[in-house]
Each structure stands twice: as structure tokens, then as C-alpha cells.
Design a protein around this motif. Structure first.
Motif, PDB file in Angstrom:
ATOM      1  N   LEU A  96       0.840  -1.189   0.000  1.00 46.54           N
ATOM      2  CA  LEU A  96       0.000   0.000   0.000  1.00 46.54           C
ATOM      3  C   LEU A  96       0.880   1.245   0.000  1.00 46.54           C
ATOM      4  O   LEU A  96       2.048   1.209   0.393  1.00 46.54           O
ATOM      5  N   SER A  97       0.297   2.331  -0.440  1.00 46.72           N
ATOM      6  CA  SER A  97       1.026   3.599  -0.359  1.00 46.72           C
ATOM      7  C   SER A  97       1.192   3.963   1.114  1.00 46.72           C
ATOM      8  O   SER A  97       0.459   3.473   1.976  1.00 46.72           O
ATOM      9  N   SER A 127       0.307   6.547   2.741  1.00 44.14           N
ATOM     10  CA  SER A 127      -0.928   7.101   3.324  1.00 44.14           C
ATOM     11  C   SER A 127      -1.965   6.005   3.558  1.00 44.14           C
ATOM     12  O   SER A 127      -2.668   5.996   4.582  1.00 44.14           O
ATOM     13  N   GLN A 128      -2.067   5.053   2.602  1.00 42.24           N
ATOM     14  CA  GLN A 128      -3.017   3.949   2.780  1.00 42.24           C
ATOM     15  C   GLN A 128      -2.628   3.083   3.965  1.00 42.24           C
ATOM     16  O   GLN A 128      -3.475   2.703   4.778  1.00 42.24           O
ATOM     17  N   VAL A 174     -10.497   1.706   2.195  1.00 39.45           N
ATOM     18  CA  VAL A 174      -9.364   2.623   1.986  1.00 39.45           C
ATOM     19  C   VAL A 174      -9.259   2.888   0.487  1.00 39.45           C
ATOM     20  O   VAL A 174      -8.973   1.985  -0.299  1.00 39.45           O
ATOM     21  N   ASP A 175      -9.508   4.153   0.096  1.00 42.11           N
ATOM     22  CA  ASP A 175      -9.435   4.532  -1.321  1.00 42.11           C
ATOM     23  C   ASP A 175     -10.263   3.599  -2.209  1.00 42.11           C
ATOM     24  O   ASP A 175      -9.802   3.067  -3.229  1.00 42.11           O
ATOM     25  N   GLU A 186      -6.458  -7.779   1.011  1.00 42.20           N
ATOM     26  CA  GLU A 186      -7.481  -7.075   0.249  1.00 42.20           C
ATOM     27  C   GLU A 186      -8.627  -8.057   0.071  1.00 42.20           C
ATOM     28  O   GLU A 186      -8.429  -9.193  -0.380  1.00 42.20           O
TER      29      GLU A 186
END
Length: 300
Positions: free
Chosen positions: A260-261, A263-264, A278-279, A293
Motif C-alpha cells: 500500500l502507499s 498514506s493507505q 481505503v481509497d 485485500e
């Protein structure tokens, strides 16, 4: 000199029942009676029908309730079958029925005995992350799945496979077991080897509630549960915003810091254990710090 055909009474249901019954037909076994189940109206019927196969092949077939099994004893005694077979028949057969077979009463079980005795063996094998299972034909005794092993065929469990996909392989393995053994069985020969009770374990039946996800467990453990009860089974489930949601599949365990990034990953870590949006993607943070996921039933 022609061999006298062997006679059988067969208790059968589901895909394994159809596959093994077809193997008997192909081998020329004389099938004097088939007992099967009525389909449960509350169950998703995703598997083949023993009753339909019997209709197509002109075999005598009856539906008998568990409470009436003992009523069959005198009738089957009169038939005096060489073999009594149970192919994924869901009820335990009374010893009085087992004793009607003049050679042997044999059951097909969906595991590599002595491992995974009992109920739902394929689902349990996937839940526990096994890499192999199979089908075993064994002698029936009063104690379930305890009699001598007559033959078995192994199949692999790949990391991406659901219990349904594994069950399809086990059904074919069951037919292969029968095809390998029938030349001997048709001659009245019964190869057998011990099925040691000290090895393996018994497992109970699984209920829909057993699909509840415990997010404190490891990501791999949860991943295995999701694929072990994926459709057509009831599905793994959890809560999201106070509502129950069913998960049909998930990714393999992810390292949030890599997959994940930043921020994620930060959002997921701050949100804590459990499933989160998330997003516009759903992730579950698991007890070992890894993530999955996940995909909801409504998305498919």
C-alpha cells in the motif's frame, strides 16, 4: 469362463456419489438398489444428482430417511449383496446394514485417511492450510472412518484454490480410486491395510457461523478460512459499519508497508484490526500486522 457378476447395494449422494456410482456401472457391477437423499430446500444444490443418474440408467433408487434405515435390513439381507457402498451418503449406516454385505461394506471418504476423519474433510483441510488431500475407500465399521484402508488417491491443494475447487478434484480422485480397485473387487478380492486411530484426528461438521472472521488471527489463517468457505459454501463474514458482509475471496497476505502507499498503510494501521474501506478498496488488518485485500459478495 465368464466371471459371475458381483452385486452391490449403494448409498450415495452429491458429486462423489455420482462419480463412484458411474464407476460401478462402467465396471459392470450389478447394482440391485440405490438409496439417496432428498435435496434440502434450504441448501444451495450446486452438485450432481444421484437420483437423476439412476433415472437415466434405469437403476432402482429410493429416498430413505435416517430414521427408516433399519427398515431396510430384511430387504437387503434378502438381496445378499457382495458389497454395500456408501459414497458421500450423509447418514451413518447401522451395523445391522453393514453386516448384510457378504464381502465388505465400503465407504468413500474425502481425505487421505487417517487424516481428517469426520465431517467436512475438504473444508477443514483448506482451513488448516494443507497442501494435499485426497479420497480414501475404506471398510466401514461402527466407528466412523475407522476401518481398514482399501485404496486412496491424493490430490494437491494449491494456495489459490477454494474448497469447491479442491472438492472437484477430490470427486475425480474418488472415481479414480474406484477405477483402480474395481478389477480386484469384481473378483472378490479386497486389498486392505491398517487405518491407525492413533494418527489423524476427527473433525466435526461446519456451520455458517464458523465462517465468522477473527481479525486477531494471522492473515494466512484468515485467507485460508475465506477460501475454505467461499461460494457455493455460506462464505466468511465480518462486520463493516455495523452491518454483516460476506467475503467471497481475498488476496494473499500483504505487507501494508510494501503493498500500500504510505498514506493507505497509515490509514489502515490507525483504523486497527478488522475490515476497512481505503481509497475505494476493502482491506482487513490482521493480528500479525499483515493485511488482506478482500472482496464482498455484492461485488460479484
Amino acid at each position: 469362463m465368464n466371471q459371475t457378476p458381483k452385486h452391490a447395494v449403494v448409498f450415495a449422494y452429491h458429486d462423489v456419489g455420482v462419480a463412484c456410482l458411474q464407476a460401478l456401472i462402467d465396471a459392470g457391477m450389478q447394482i440391485d438398489l440405490v438409496i439417496t437423499h432428498a435435496d434440502d430446500p434450504n441448501e444451495t444444490i450446486w452438485f450432481s444428482s444421484v437420483q437423476k443418474l439412476c433415472e437415466q440408467r434405469g437403476l432402482p433408487c429410493r429416498i430413505v430417511q435416517q430414521s427408516a434405515l433399519l427398515n431396510l435390513v430384511s430387504e437387503i439381507k434378502a438381496i445378499a449383496p457382495d458389497y454395500l457402498f456408501s459414497f458421500y451418503y450423509r447418514f451413518m449406516l447401522p451395523t445391522e446394514l453393514l453386516e448384510t454385505a457378504t464381502i465388505a461394506a465400503l465407504n468413500m471418504h474425502g481425505s487421505l485417511l487417517p487424516k481428517y476423519r469426520g465431517r467436512a474433510p475438504v473444508n477443514w483441510a483448506v482451513v488448516n492450510g494443507e497442501t494435499e488431500t485426497g479420497a480414501t475407500l475404506h471398510v466401514m465399521e461402527a466407528k466412523p472412518d475407522a476401518g481398514d484402508i482399501v485404496g486412496q488417491v491424493a490430490v494437491s491443494i494449491e494456495i489459490h484454490e477454494t474448497a469447491k475447487e479442491v472438492f472437484d478434484k477430490v470427486s475425480q480422485a474418488a472415481k479414480q480410486v474406484m477405477e483402480k480397485l474395481l478389477p480386484q473387487l469384481m473378483q472378490g478380492k479386497l486389498p486392505r491395510r491398517p487405518n491407525p486411530l492413533t494418527e489423524g484426528s476427527y473433525f466435526g461438521g461446519r456451520k455458517p457461523e464458523d465462517g465468522r472472521i477473527d481479525w486477531t488471527k494471522s492473515a494466512m489463517s484468515i485467507y485460508n478460512l475465506i477460501r475454505a468457505v467461499a461460494p457455493p459454501y455460506p462464505g466468511a463474514f465480518t462486520e463493516l459499519s455495523g452491518e454483516k458482509v460476506i467475503l467471497t475471496k481475498s488476496s494473499l497476505p500483504l505487507d501494508p508497508g510494501v503493498a500500500l502507499s504510505p498514506s493507505q498503510a497509515a490509514i489502515l494501521k490507525k483504523s486497527g484490526l478488522g475490515m476497512h474501506l481505503v481509497d475505494n478498496r476493502y482491506f482487513g488488518l490482521c493480528g500479525d500486522g499483515k493485511a488482506l485485500e478482500v472482496f464482498l459478495a455484492k461485488e460479484h
